[in-house]
Motif scaffolding. Structure first.
Motif, PDB file in Angstrom:
ATOM      1  N   ALA A 138      25.544 -20.009   6.870  1.00  0.00           N
ATOM      2  CA  ALA A 138      26.882 -20.545   7.114  1.00  0.00           C
ATOM      3  C   ALA A 138      27.585 -19.779   8.221  1.00  0.00           C
ATOM      4  O   ALA A 138      28.235 -20.372   9.090  1.00  0.00           O
ATOM      5  CB  ALA A 138      27.701 -20.491   5.824  1.00  0.00           C
ATOM      6  N   LEU A 141      25.925 -20.547  11.621  1.00  0.00           N
ATOM      7  CA  LEU A 141      26.294 -21.866  12.121  1.00  0.00           C
ATOM      8  C   LEU A 141      27.725 -21.879  12.652  1.00  0.00           C
ATOM      9  O   LEU A 141      28.026 -22.574  13.635  1.00  0.00           O
ATOM     10  CB  LEU A 141      26.124 -22.907  11.019  1.00  0.00           C
ATOM     11  CG  LEU A 141      24.683 -23.099  10.518  1.00  0.00           C
ATOM     12  CD1 LEU A 141      24.630 -24.112   9.403  1.00  0.00           C
ATOM     13  CD2 LEU A 141      23.766 -23.513  11.669  1.00  0.00           C
ATOM     14  N   MET A 183      33.040 -26.091   9.261  1.00  0.00           N
ATOM     15  CA  MET A 183      31.642 -26.471   9.090  1.00  0.00           C
ATOM     16  C   MET A 183      30.845 -25.347   8.438  1.00  0.00           C
ATOM     17  O   MET A 183      29.910 -25.596   7.667  1.00  0.00           O
ATOM     18  CB  MET A 183      31.029 -26.834  10.442  1.00  0.00           C
ATOM     19  CG  MET A 183      31.523 -28.155  11.007  1.00  0.00           C
ATOM     20  SD  MET A 183      31.257 -29.557   9.889  1.00  0.00           S
ATOM     21  CE  MET A 183      29.479 -29.515   9.696  1.00  0.00           C
ATOM     22  N   TRP A 187      28.951 -25.853   4.942  1.00  0.00           N
ATOM     23  CA  TRP A 187      27.537 -25.543   4.724  1.00  0.00           C
ATOM     24  C   TRP A 187      27.374 -24.565   3.566  1.00  0.00           C
ATOM     25  O   TRP A 187      26.427 -24.668   2.778  1.00  0.00           O
ATOM     26  CB  TRP A 187      26.913 -24.971   5.987  1.00  0.00           C
ATOM     27  CG  TRP A 187      25.440 -24.745   5.842  1.00  0.00           C
ATOM     28  CD1 TRP A 187      24.819 -23.605   5.433  1.00  0.00           C
ATOM     29  CD2 TRP A 187      24.413 -25.710   6.057  1.00  0.00           C
ATOM     30  NE1 TRP A 187      23.464 -23.776   5.391  1.00  0.00           N
ATOM     31  CE2 TRP A 187      23.183 -25.068   5.771  1.00  0.00           C
ATOM     32  CE3 TRP A 187      24.408 -27.026   6.478  1.00  0.00           C
ATOM     33  CZ2 TRP A 187      21.964 -25.724   5.896  1.00  0.00           C
ATOM     34  CZ3 TRP A 187      23.192 -27.680   6.609  1.00  0.00           C
ATOM     35  CH2 TRP A 187      21.997 -27.020   6.307  1.00  0.00           C
ATOM     36  N   GLY A 191      25.338 -26.893   1.768  1.00  0.00           N
ATOM     37  CA  GLY A 191      24.061 -26.707   2.458  1.00  0.00           C
ATOM     38  C   GLY A 191      22.948 -26.259   1.522  1.00  0.00           C
ATOM     39  O   GLY A 191      23.192 -25.640   0.483  1.00  0.00           O
ATOM     40  N   ARG A 192      21.732 -26.550   1.917  1.00  0.00           N
ATOM     41  CA  ARG A 192      20.551 -26.178   1.146  1.00  0.00           C
ATOM     42  C   ARG A 192      19.605 -25.377   2.039  1.00  0.00           C
ATOM     43  O   ARG A 192      19.405 -25.721   3.205  1.00  0.00           O
ATOM     44  CB  ARG A 192      19.814 -27.411   0.611  1.00  0.00           C
ATOM     45  CG  ARG A 192      20.660 -28.277  -0.321  1.00  0.00           C
ATOM     46  CD  ARG A 192      20.876 -27.590  -1.657  1.00  0.00           C
ATOM     47  NE  ARG A 192      21.647 -28.415  -2.568  1.00  0.00           N
ATOM     48  CZ  ARG A 192      22.962 -28.400  -2.688  1.00  0.00           C
ATOM     49  NH1 ARG A 192      23.675 -27.578  -1.915  1.00  0.00           N
ATOM     50  NH2 ARG A 192      23.593 -29.183  -3.537  1.00  0.00           N
ATOM     51  N   TRP A 195      16.770 -27.101   3.925  1.00  0.00           N
ATOM     52  CA  TRP A 195      17.067 -27.952   5.070  1.00  0.00           C
ATOM     53  C   TRP A 195      16.836 -27.229   6.390  1.00  0.00           C
ATOM     54  O   TRP A 195      16.748 -27.858   7.443  1.00  0.00           O
ATOM     55  CB  TRP A 195      18.511 -28.440   5.004  1.00  0.00           C
ATOM     56  CG  TRP A 195      18.767 -29.397   3.880  1.00  0.00           C
ATOM     57  CD1 TRP A 195      17.842 -30.024   3.111  1.00  0.00           C
ATOM     58  CD2 TRP A 195      20.053 -29.828   3.404  1.00  0.00           C
ATOM     59  NE1 TRP A 195      18.450 -30.822   2.171  1.00  0.00           N
ATOM     60  CE2 TRP A 195      19.812 -30.723   2.329  1.00  0.00           C
ATOM     61  CE3 TRP A 195      21.362 -29.552   3.760  1.00  0.00           C
ATOM     62  CZ2 TRP A 195      20.846 -31.346   1.623  1.00  0.00           C
ATOM     63  CZ3 TRP A 195      22.391 -30.167   3.063  1.00  0.00           C
ATOM     64  CH2 TRP A 195      22.139 -31.051   2.012  1.00  0.00           C
ATOM     65  N   PHE A 315      17.711 -30.514   9.056  1.00  0.00           N
ATOM     66  CA  PHE A 315      18.996 -29.887   9.339  1.00  0.00           C
ATOM     67  C   PHE A 315      19.798 -30.733  10.328  1.00  0.00           C
ATOM     68  O   PHE A 315      20.982 -31.014  10.111  1.00  0.00           O
ATOM     69  CB  PHE A 315      18.770 -28.494   9.915  1.00  0.00           C
ATOM     70  CG  PHE A 315      20.002 -27.867  10.523  1.00  0.00           C
ATOM     71  CD1 PHE A 315      20.904 -27.197   9.725  1.00  0.00           C
ATOM     72  CD2 PHE A 315      20.252 -27.968  11.882  1.00  0.00           C
ATOM     73  CE1 PHE A 315      22.050 -26.638  10.279  1.00  0.00           C
ATOM     74  CE2 PHE A 315      21.387 -27.412  12.444  1.00  0.00           C
ATOM     75  CZ  PHE A 315      22.285 -26.740  11.637  1.00  0.00           C
ATOM     76  N   ARG A 318      21.667 -33.967   9.326  1.00  0.00           N
ATOM     77  CA  ARG A 318      22.830 -33.771   8.457  1.00  0.00           C
ATOM     78  C   ARG A 318      23.967 -33.063   9.184  1.00  0.00           C
ATOM     79  O   ARG A 318      25.130 -33.439   9.049  1.00  0.00           O
ATOM     80  CB  ARG A 318      22.433 -32.966   7.213  1.00  0.00           C
ATOM     81  CG  ARG A 318      21.512 -33.709   6.268  1.00  0.00           C
ATOM     82  CD  ARG A 318      20.954 -32.775   5.206  1.00  0.00           C
ATOM     83  NE  ARG A 318      20.216 -33.489   4.163  1.00  0.00           N
ATOM     84  CZ  ARG A 318      18.946 -33.846   4.258  1.00  0.00           C
ATOM     85  NH1 ARG A 318      18.261 -33.537   5.362  1.00  0.00           N
ATOM     86  NH2 ARG A 318      18.366 -34.500   3.282  1.00  0.00           N
ATOM     87  N   PHE A 319      23.627 -32.035   9.947  1.00  0.00           N
ATOM     88  CA  PHE A 319      24.652 -31.172  10.529  1.00  0.00           C
ATOM     89  C   PHE A 319      25.344 -31.837  11.710  1.00  0.00           C
ATOM     90  O   PHE A 319      26.577 -31.748  11.844  1.00  0.00           O
ATOM     91  CB  PHE A 319      24.013 -29.852  10.974  1.00  0.00           C
ATOM     92  CG  PHE A 319      24.999 -28.794  11.362  1.00  0.00           C
ATOM     93  CD1 PHE A 319      25.750 -28.145  10.394  1.00  0.00           C
ATOM     94  CD2 PHE A 319      25.167 -28.434  12.688  1.00  0.00           C
ATOM     95  CE1 PHE A 319      26.666 -27.168  10.744  1.00  0.00           C
ATOM     96  CE2 PHE A 319      26.070 -27.455  13.049  1.00  0.00           C
ATOM     97  CZ  PHE A 319      26.824 -26.814  12.073  1.00  0.00           C
ATOM     98  N   THR A 323      29.397 -32.617  11.968  1.00  0.00           N
ATOM     99  CA  THR A 323      30.159 -31.889  12.992  1.00  0.00           C
ATOM    100  C   THR A 323      30.880 -32.854  13.920  1.00  0.00           C
ATOM    101  O   THR A 323      32.029 -32.604  14.334  1.00  0.00           O
ATOM    102  CB  THR A 323      29.228 -30.982  13.804  1.00  0.00           C
ATOM    103  OG1 THR A 323      28.513 -30.114  12.922  1.00  0.00           O
ATOM    104  CG2 THR A 323      30.009 -30.138  14.789  1.00  0.00           C
TER     105      THR A 323
END
Length: 339
Positions: A138, A141, A183, A187, A191-192, A195, A315, A318-319, A323
């Motif tokens: 996290a 990112l 974001m 996450w 988030g996982r 991913w 990833f 999804r991201f 965003t």
């Protein structure tokens, strides 16, 4: 054939296979191609000058050259400083500098983007390196999103591109930081770990100087290519698209925001140069151009491709969309308040 002949033949073949292969010729790369193009431009400058005698082509050339001339110094300076940080600053420094608690590490990593004067091309591999060094994904990112948008080079370029609107600098920095931190926290919540799939790191050989030169060479050619495409697209929009169409889109507050957000994704301009392209789109409101500046360094075609290569397809799918939506909402909100 006797056994002696067989052994002799085997020895001959072994000796032939042990001989070093003939050295390959130097590969014709992007730098050589650029040199050839420059030479051709010099040789054929007179015919080319005659071709652009048309007023529309002259306008296109003026916009294209003006965007490049203003943006290239910031691009080069940012690439050099980014290479210095990437090569000479130990990767473990970032892990030691961030708070241990993940929720606190996210805003700290977002603010750390101020010290990375580089474009988004360098933030993706650095974020992957942070995760390898034990930084919570996290926080990495948040750093990935904030570094290309709030560093001093980008904010200075924005101030130069919008000399009569200093509030654009504040709005861009605030909106970009909010999106990056939001974001990161999102996450952290949803988030996982599965991913994110980081590729194996290749073994690094050679001196730091060679790594620095290689990083500068790669980033200048890569980001510079996208800058040329972006400048050409901006010039084409100003010349080819009828003024009435642009004005009709620009007059609609919602449509203008969405249009420039999509344009930012398609153009894939380096964050150190996108302010000059946004400034050239004078038909649009400051808020819609702010959304262009917030979306571009966080979600564009080259970033999606790079994120897929570094973090994996699961990833990126999804991201990137999340965003994109966050950048539009926050950019439009901050623009309504500050602009």
């Amino acid at each position: 054939m006797t056994a002696t002949d067989g052994l002799t033949d085997l020895g001959t073949r072994s000796q032939e296979s042990a001989e070093p292969a003939a050295p390959r010729g130097r590969r014709f790369g992007s730098v050589e191609l650029l040199a050839v193009l420059l030479v051709l431009l010099v040789v054929f400058r007179d015919p080319l000058a005659a071709l652009i005698s048309d007023p529309r082509l002259q306008t296109w050339t003026t916009v294209f050259v003006s965007v490049l001339v203003q943006a290239v110094p910031f691009l080069v300076f940012g690439v050099v400083l980014s290479a210095v940080i990437a090569v000479f600053v130990p990767r473990s420094f970032w892990a030691r500098a961030l708070p241990r608690h993940p929720a606190l590490a996210v805003p700290a990593a977002g603010l750390a983007g101020v010290v990375l004067p580089g474009c988004e091309c360098g933030s993706v591999p650095i974020a992957g390196s942070l995760i390898r060094r034990g930084v919570t994904p996290a926080a990495a990112l948040a750093f990935l999103l904030s570094a290309p948008a709030i560093n001093p080079i980008v904010l200075t370029a924005t101030a130069v591109a919008f000399p009569g609107n200093p509030e654009m600098v504040v709005a861009r920095g605030v909106a970009s930081l909010i999106v990056a931190v939001a974001m990161g926290w999102l996450w952290l919540r949803l988030g996982r770990a599965e991913w994110i799939k980081l590729p194996p790191r290749p073994h690094e050989d050679g001196s730091r100087l060679k790594a620095f030169v290689a990083a500068c060479r790669h980033d200048v050619m890569h980001a510079g290519g996208f800058l040329v495409l972006g400048a050409a697209a901006a010039a084409t929009i100003n010349v080819v698209v009828p003024e009435a169409w642009l004005q009709r889109v620009a007059d609609n507050p919602v449509l203008s925001v969405i249009a420039l957000a999509v344009l930012a994704v398609l153009l894939s301009i380096c964050s150190e140069a996108d302010a000059f392209v946004a400034a050239s789109l004078s038909q649009f409101s400051l808020t819609s151009r702010l959304v262009f500046l917030v979306v571009g360094p966080m979600v564009d075609l080259k970033l999606i491709a790079m994120q897929t290569g570094v973090f994996g397809r699961r990833f990126a799918v999804r991201f990137a969309p999340a965003t994109f939506v966050a950048a539009i909402l926050v950019g439009a909100g901050i623009g309504a308040v500050l602009l």
